[in-house]
Motif scaffolding. Sequence first.
Motif, mmCIF file in Angstrom:
data_model
loop_
_atom_site.group_PDB
_atom_site.id
_atom_site.type_symbol
_atom_site.label_atom_id
_atom_site.label_comp_id
_atom_site.label_asym_id
_atom_site.label_seq_id
_atom_site.Cartn_x
_atom_site.Cartn_y
_atom_site.Cartn_z
ATOM 1 N N LEU A 166 -0.573 15.665 3.594
ATOM 2 C CA LEU A 166 0.441 14.931 4.345
ATOM 3 C C LEU A 166 1.797 15.014 3.660
ATOM 4 N N ASP A 167 2.845 14.936 4.474
ATOM 5 C CA ASP A 167 4.169 14.660 3.939
ATOM 6 C C ASP A 167 4.223 13.147 3.800
ATOM 7 N N LEU A 168 3.912 12.656 2.606
ATOM 8 C CA LEU A 168 3.693 11.228 2.404
ATOM 9 C C LEU A 168 4.880 10.396 2.863
ATOM 10 N N ASP A 169 6.079 10.824 2.473
ATOM 11 C CA ASP A 169 7.270 10.050 2.850
ATOM 12 C C ASP A 169 7.443 10.001 4.366
ATOM 13 N N LYS A 170 7.391 11.156 4.978
ATOM 14 C CA LYS A 170 7.691 11.251 6.409
ATOM 15 C C LYS A 170 6.561 10.713 7.283
ATOM 16 N N ASP A 171 5.324 11.062 6.937
ATOM 17 C CA ASP A 171 4.199 10.752 7.815
ATOM 18 C C ASP A 171 3.627 9.352 7.607
ATOM 19 N N VAL A 172 3.748 8.811 6.407
ATOM 20 C CA VAL A 172 3.083 7.549 6.101
ATOM 21 C C VAL A 172 4.072 6.437 5.769
ATOM 22 N N LEU A 173 4.995 6.705 4.841
ATOM 23 C CA LEU A 173 5.801 5.625 4.290
ATOM 24 C C LEU A 173 6.942 5.192 5.203
ATOM 25 N N LEU A 174 7.760 6.136 5.652
ATOM 26 C CA LEU A 174 8.949 5.761 6.424
ATOM 27 C C LEU A 174 8.614 5.029 7.725
ATOM 28 N N PRO A 175 7.537 5.407 8.449
ATOM 29 C CA PRO A 175 7.200 4.637 9.658
ATOM 30 C C PRO A 175 6.873 3.173 9.383
ATOM 31 N N VAL A 176 6.516 2.855 8.147
ATOM 32 C CA VAL A 176 6.252 1.462 7.778
ATOM 33 C C VAL A 176 7.511 0.802 7.224
ATOM 34 N N LEU A 177 8.223 1.508 6.363
ATOM 35 C CA LEU A 177 9.322 0.906 5.611
ATOM 36 C C LEU A 177 10.558 0.664 6.459
ATOM 37 N N ALA A 237 0.834 -1.200 0.000
ATOM 38 C CA ALA A 237 0.000 0.000 0.000
ATOM 39 C C ALA A 237 0.870 1.252 0.000
ATOM 40 N N CYS A 238 1.970 1.207 0.747
ATOM 41 C CA CYS A 238 2.910 2.335 0.735
ATOM 42 C C CYS A 238 3.473 2.537 -0.673
ATOM 43 N N GLY A 239 3.828 1.428 -1.326
ATOM 44 C CA GLY A 239 4.367 1.536 -2.672
ATOM 45 C C GLY A 239 3.362 2.116 -3.654
ATOM 46 N N ILE A 240 2.117 1.691 -3.542
ATOM 47 C CA ILE A 240 1.078 2.228 -4.438
ATOM 48 C C ILE A 240 0.904 3.722 -4.193
ATOM 49 N N LEU A 241 0.835 4.125 -2.924
ATOM 50 C CA LEU A 241 0.674 5.553 -2.618
ATOM 51 C C LEU A 241 1.834 6.362 -3.173
#
Length: 678
Positions: free
Chosen positions: A285-296, A266-270
Amino acid sequence: MGKSQKKRNMRRHNPMRVPDSHLPKGLASASSSSSKTEAILPIIQKMESPDPTERKWACVAVSNLIYNDPSTRRLLQGKDVVGVLIGRLADSEEEVVVEAAGALRNLCIDGGYEICAEMFNKNIIAPLRTFIPKISTTLAQYIESPKTAPENAQKVVYEFADNVITILWCLSETSNKALNAVNQLSLIQFLMAFLAFRDKLPLATVTSAAQCLYVLTDDNAPAIEDVRTNLDHIACLLAIANARASDRKGKAPASEERAAALSILACGILRNLAPIPPPSAAASLDLDKDVLLPVLVPAITSTSVAEATAAVQQLLARQAGEPPIQRASAGHAPKSDHKSESELELERIETRLRAIQFALEILTGICATLPDPDEAVEDDGEIEEVAEADVDDNDEQMDLDDAPPTTSGPTPPSSSFLPTILEPLLALIQPTALSFPPYDAPSPHPPTTSALSAIHISALECLNNAFLSLAAAPTASVAADVAAGQRVWDAVWRALSATGTDGGAGQERRMEVWGIAVGVLWGIGIVWAGKIPPQEEQVKILMQLCDSREDPTVRVKCIGTLESLAQNPDAIDANRVIATYLLSLLPTAAGPSPVGTEPLLQAVSALIDIYADEGRPYDVNFRTGGYLDVLAGAIEGLRKAVKGIDRKKEGGRELRRRGEEVRDNLVAFVQYRRQLGV
């Protein structure tokens, strides 16, 4: 030159695909190397049997016979098994259709692009097109009224949907022509439905839908637009990406692992969809900082590749002592999903490894958006190309967060998360006993080998991009921490030593590791310019690699790395060895450069940079070795090489521009050194 980007024609292998080029070509050799030759003809014959039970048996037998067996797969290909199976997709018996789709799915996964291209050319799209609305209608009925069909009927539909989706995913990675055909199927709503109803559907099927969507939204405008413009789709993807790890605890191991992989996908799709337009909440949102990096970031630390390898080896040893499962029996139709506990555990390990690979691939994309130093920069009155720096790992004591950049402009967005990923990346580039196939033999477990080699390559690509950004916007504290640079340099060489230098058929992934890793070394050399002490054996290997590889990109990286080593002020002897080698790459009156135009330009630029300051201790080599005369004698050959660059070829215009700059710099440099009179 530059950062590693995802390219459709250079994507990773399909899930279980590993190189089988060590096998001889042709039906005769496939027949001699397969232990199941005698089983082939009966299978093909039973595909056309009037008895539906035999047709079903034959479809299942294909899946069972090709299991980790490329020789038998090639032999089946020679008997047109693809065309026959596609024909069975129109069978009057539903069970035959389901098993034929499963066999085609397994052929896609095992055979990679070659078989996918054959399927596309034999018009597999036509029957797949008819299945999509049927699957959608049936799933909608099951979701609304789960009791309307028995559990075994639902299971068949879910598995059939998984097979169809996986085939579409693999086709989408085959070629632009195949991708365009898949686009015509308007799959977005179909795939998103699986994600929207993920709590009511098998997680394996939902994950396949997410994987297909991830591939379809990779630099594919029609699919991106279809997802972007639907607020429900974006909200669904955000919810999956933000699913907490604690929500997955307590589930069966396989489900927990797939749920983690689903969150990463889902992170990759976003990220493929970014920037997400308003009115979606994701737009703010800061997509990288707020969503993706906490998962990746947690994902790449979730599993030790060394521990995973040890677990696989133990399972393989246990399997060797277990009675073999009868995968294809003439007496009855075997179940294609009949697997031992060891096989199921091996699949769970592969799922964990693939999750790491996906996370690395997305992180590589994040780093690829950082400033790319394509433009020339001023340095001591000379034009210096900041060419492709490659990644380097950093010491945990490096202060990448607080040090102000020495160049103007904002700190690169990578600086805040580089310290958290460098340690995991250093571990993930180190090969294990199962990372590559043995020489002239297949891997003991191809799926694990494929996943591990993909992890090493993705980790190196991520490092490549991260350190290229550091080279573009250097910080004083990082440059001063020479111990960190040396530590990372040593870690990369350890990985290369474990990878080995022998190439040949079946060892393509080893060579790919070298091609990326030598760029990482160049990045280290740029960030810690002239501070890494050259070692004789490493210098020799870099020169040998440059001589042996035909790829101009790899040659340029080797030359760039040698240039950085030659600038160590305490290594006068190594400077002489490297300079002598670089001078041997120049054109002479007797002929052109032996390495081609692009490496030639890098060699000339390197020599200019190395000897730009006549006050450096190693300049004695320039004066006593007659380097000025050699450089002056190369000017005319360089002019011819630059003039011969075809602007009409891809990248030709930029290469010609750079060539003209290097040519002018060489003329100016020769004139400058002559004026010095030293």
